[in-house]
Design a protein around this motif. Structure first.
Motif, PDB file in Angstrom:
ATOM      1  N   HIS A  67       0.824  -1.196   0.000  1.00 51.94           N
ATOM      2  CA  HIS A  67       0.000   0.000   0.000  1.00 51.94           C
ATOM      3  C   HIS A  67       0.870   1.263   0.000  1.00 51.94           C
ATOM      4  CE1 HIS A  67      -3.524   2.389   0.716  1.00 51.94           C
ATOM      5  NE2 HIS A  67      -2.874   3.009   1.679  1.00 51.94           N
ATOM      6  N   GLU A  68       1.891   1.274   0.868  1.00 53.51           N
ATOM      7  CA  GLU A  68       2.742   2.464   1.003  1.00 53.51           C
ATOM      8  C   GLU A  68       3.486   2.784  -0.302  1.00 53.51           C
ATOM      9  OE1 GLU A  68       2.670   4.487   3.528  1.00 53.51           O
ATOM     10  OE2 GLU A  68       1.233   3.111   4.451  1.00 53.51           O
ATOM     11  N   LEU A  69       3.881   1.757  -1.028  1.00 53.32           N
ATOM     12  CA  LEU A  69       4.624   2.000  -2.269  1.00 53.32           C
ATOM     13  C   LEU A  69       3.691   2.352  -3.424  1.00 53.32           C
ATOM     14  CD1 LEU A  69       7.278  -0.864  -2.218  1.00 53.32           C
ATOM     15  CD2 LEU A  69       7.715   1.559  -1.954  1.00 53.32           C
ATOM     16  N   ARG A  70       2.558   1.691  -3.439  1.00 57.85           N
ATOM     17  CA  ARG A  70       1.656   1.883  -4.569  1.00 57.85           C
ATOM     18  C   ARG A  70       0.992   3.256  -4.574  1.00 57.85           C
ATOM     19  NH1 ARG A  70      -0.283  -3.575  -6.766  1.00 57.85           N
ATOM     20  NH2 ARG A  70       0.247  -4.740  -4.924  1.00 57.85           N
ATOM     21  N   THR A  71       0.649   3.753  -3.375  1.00 54.82           N
ATOM     22  CA  THR A  71      -0.125   4.998  -3.333  1.00 54.82           C
ATOM     23  C   THR A  71       0.625   6.161  -3.994  1.00 54.82           C
ATOM     24  OG1 THR A  71      -1.136   4.126  -1.371  1.00 54.82           O
ATOM     25  CG2 THR A  71      -1.539   6.444  -1.810  1.00 54.82           C
ATOM     26  N   PRO A  72       1.872   6.458  -3.548  1.00 53.80           N
ATOM     27  CA  PRO A  72       2.563   7.577  -4.222  1.00 53.80           C
ATOM     28  C   PRO A  72       2.849   7.305  -5.698  1.00 53.80           C
ATOM     29  CG  PRO A  72       4.018   6.481  -2.641  1.00 53.80           C
ATOM     30  CD  PRO A  72       2.660   5.890  -2.453  1.00 53.80           C
ATOM     31  N   LEU A  73       3.171   6.041  -6.013  1.00 63.79           N
ATOM     32  CA  LEU A  73       3.469   5.735  -7.415  1.00 63.79           C
ATOM     33  C   LEU A  73       2.251   5.944  -8.309  1.00 63.79           C
ATOM     34  CD1 LEU A  73       5.558   2.462  -7.845  1.00 63.79           C
ATOM     35  CD2 LEU A  73       5.791   4.614  -9.075  1.00 63.79           C
ATOM     36  N   SER A  75      -0.096   7.954  -7.782  1.00 61.12           N
ATOM     37  CA  SER A  75      -0.331   9.389  -7.913  1.00 61.12           C
ATOM     38  C   SER A  75       0.619   9.991  -8.963  1.00 61.12           C
ATOM     39  CB  SER A  75      -0.154  10.024  -6.533  1.00 61.12           C
ATOM     40  OG  SER A  75       0.186  11.360  -6.652  1.00 61.12           O
ATOM     41  N   ILE A  76       1.892   9.583  -8.930  1.00 62.16           N
ATOM     42  CA  ILE A  76       2.865  10.080  -9.931  1.00 62.16           C
ATOM     43  C   ILE A  76       2.374   9.727 -11.345  1.00 62.16           C
ATOM     44  CG2 ILE A  76       5.204   9.750 -10.854  1.00 62.16           C
ATOM     45  CD1 ILE A  76       6.104   9.256  -7.924  1.00 62.16           C
ATOM     46  N   ILE A  77       1.967   8.467 -11.512  1.00 60.05           N
ATOM     47  CA  ILE A  77       1.519   8.026 -12.836  1.00 60.05           C
ATOM     48  C   ILE A  77       0.269   8.799 -13.260  1.00 60.05           C
ATOM     49  CG2 ILE A  77       0.573   6.047 -14.125  1.00 60.05           C
ATOM     50  CD1 ILE A  77       2.497   4.281 -12.468  1.00 60.05           C
ATOM     51  N   GLY A  78      -0.617   9.022 -12.310  1.00 60.33           N
ATOM     52  CA  GLY A  78      -1.852   9.758 -12.610  1.00 60.33           C
ATOM     53  C   GLY A  78      -1.550  11.145 -13.156  1.00 60.33           C
ATOM     54  N   VAL A  87       9.653   9.429 -20.707  1.00 53.39           N
ATOM     55  CA  VAL A  87      10.570   8.459 -20.085  1.00 53.39           C
ATOM     56  C   VAL A  87      10.138   8.223 -18.630  1.00 53.39           C
ATOM     57  CG1 VAL A  87      12.950   8.046 -19.358  1.00 53.39           C
ATOM     58  CG2 VAL A  87      12.502   9.047 -21.599  1.00 53.39           C
ATOM     59  N   ALA A  88       9.797   9.317 -17.943  1.00 52.59           N
ATOM     60  CA  ALA A  88       9.360   9.186 -16.544  1.00 52.59           C
ATOM     61  C   ALA A  88       8.092   8.339 -16.461  1.00 52.59           C
ATOM     62  CB  ALA A  88       9.125  10.570 -15.937  1.00 52.59           C
ATOM     63  N   GLN A  89       7.161   8.548 -17.388  1.00 48.56           N
ATOM     64  CA  GLN A  89       5.902   7.790 -17.396  1.00 48.56           C
ATOM     65  C   GLN A  89       6.176   6.294 -17.593  1.00 48.56           C
ATOM     66  OE1 GLN A  89       3.388   8.126 -20.877  1.00 48.56           O
ATOM     67  NE2 GLN A  89       1.544   8.339 -19.634  1.00 48.56           N
ATOM     68  N   LEU A 131       7.991   0.541 -12.703  1.00 48.70           N
ATOM     69  CA  LEU A 131       8.205   0.416 -11.262  1.00 48.70           C
ATOM     70  C   LEU A 131       6.952  -0.122 -10.576  1.00 48.70           C
ATOM     71  CD1 LEU A 131      10.369   0.916  -9.194  1.00 48.70           C
ATOM     72  CD2 LEU A 131       9.580   3.267  -8.967  1.00 48.70           C
ATOM     73  N   LEU A 132       5.796   0.343 -11.022  1.00 52.99           N
ATOM     74  CA  LEU A 132       4.540  -0.133 -10.424  1.00 52.99           C
ATOM     75  C   LEU A 132       4.371  -1.637 -10.676  1.00 52.99           C
ATOM     76  CD1 LEU A 132       2.023   0.838  -8.885  1.00 52.99           C
ATOM     77  CD2 LEU A 132       0.877   1.095 -11.069  1.00 52.99           C
ATOM     78  N   LEU A 133       4.718  -2.047 -11.887  1.00 55.20           N
ATOM     79  CA  LEU A 133       4.645  -3.484 -12.214  1.00 55.20           C
ATOM     80  C   LEU A 133       5.620  -4.282 -11.362  1.00 55.20           C
ATOM     81  CD1 LEU A 133       4.444  -3.935 -16.083  1.00 55.20           C
ATOM     82  CD2 LEU A 133       2.804  -4.619 -14.347  1.00 55.20           C
ATOM     83  N   LEU A 134       6.821  -3.727 -11.217  1.00 60.98           N
ATOM     84  CA  LEU A 134       7.851  -4.408 -10.434  1.00 60.98           C
ATOM     85  C   LEU A 134       7.396  -4.550  -8.977  1.00 60.98           C
ATOM     86  CD1 LEU A 134      10.662  -5.549 -10.057  1.00 60.98           C
ATOM     87  CD2 LEU A 134      11.539  -3.237  -9.895  1.00 60.98           C
TER      88      LEU A 134
END
Ligand code: ADP
Length: 258
Positions: free
Chosen positions: A44-50, A52-55, A79-81, A87-90
């Motif tokens: 949860h902690e890793l996915r939430t900020p990620l 948001s970044i992707i969004g 590139v960032a996207q 990273l989210l997949l990983l």
């Protein structure tokens, strides 16, 4: 507590005695529960900020006219996207393997529909590298499965078939009913694997020397997860492959829950 009881019999069939082993496994059970809690809170902690970044990146890159952005900025954001998505997949892959448990949410599912969706979403990855996608698929393949997990299986196998066909080629999906099973096959005409490498493809973090040398991105967890999803459904996964000829992965899934 875990209790094991063994009975010893004489040659003539008479009861000779029994051995009772008693072991307190409370600590082990607590440790396993703590691991699950840890994995799900880290997830949860890793996915939430990620997410948001992707969004925000999606908002800029997908939903708006990007022609007013300087080319350098556009490129950097793209590139960032891409990397944030990787990273989210990983994160998802690592956490699925680390948790060691596979919770299925089965429902009556039309797997033919999942095959169509997986092919549609793979097309943008296949077309630019000259891979043609084909389908020899039966309609109406209903089964009691977890649709998200089976989509993950299809996505993993399709994305491998595409990315390990770096010189273009053909990827064919076949889906049909065989008796009490659904059979899903993904065949490619890509780089293939040597016999020695084939022993290890379901081992965590294993990648063939060939794909590492060619710098084809990956982590070596996709097939481990794919196998555990298939087996959690009571199914089987197998494959055949030859260097320079290609690979075919085959999944068999029981139509009804075991
Ligand atoms: P990843 O693709 O992230 O490396 P996988 O677990 O999906 O991880 O695959 C493990 C390895 O098996 C890959 O790195 C590759 O060497 C090999 N492999 C998997 N699928 C194929 C395929 N369709 N063709 C050739 N090699 C493959």
């Amino acid at each position: 507590a875990l209790t094991v009881c063994a009975r010893a019999m004489r040659d003539n069939g008479q009861f000779a005695g029994s051995v009772l082993a008693y072991s307190d496994v409370t600590e082990m059970v607590n440790a396993l529960n703590a691991r699950e809690d840890f994995v799900s809170s880290v997830s949860h902690e890793l996915r939430t900020p990620l997410t948001s970044i992707i969004g925000y990146l999606d908002l800029v890159l997908d939903d708006e006219d990007t022609s007013d952005l300087p080319a350098r900025l556009l490129n950097a954001l793209q590139v960032a996207q891409r990397n944030a998505e990787r990273l989210l997949l990983l994160v998802s892959d690592l956490l699925t393997t680390a948790s060691g448990t596979m919770h299925l949410q089965r429902s009556e599912t039309d797997v033919a529909e999942l095959v169509r969706i997986a092919l549609d979403s793979a097309t943008p990855r296949a077309t630019p590298i000259g891979v043609a996608l084909g389908c020899d698929c039966e309609e109406d393949l209903h089964a009691l499965v977890d649709p998200d997990r089976i989509s993950q299986v299809l996505d993993n196998l399709l994305s491998n078939a595409i990315k390990y066909s770096p010189d273009g080629g053909k990827v064919t999906v076949r889906s049909r009913r065989e008796g009490a099973n659904l059979v899903l096959e993904v065949e490619d005409t890509g780089i293939g694997m040597s016999e020695a490498d084939q022993q290890d493809v379901f081992t965590k973090f294993f990648r063939t020397g060939q794909v590492k040398k060619a710098a084809i991105p990956g982590v070596g967890l996709g097939l481990v997860i794919t196998k555990s999803i298939v087996e959690a459904h009571g199914g089987r996964i197998s494959f055949s492959s030859a260097i320079g000829v290609g690979s075919t992965f085959r999944v068999e899934l029981p139509v009804s829950a075991p």
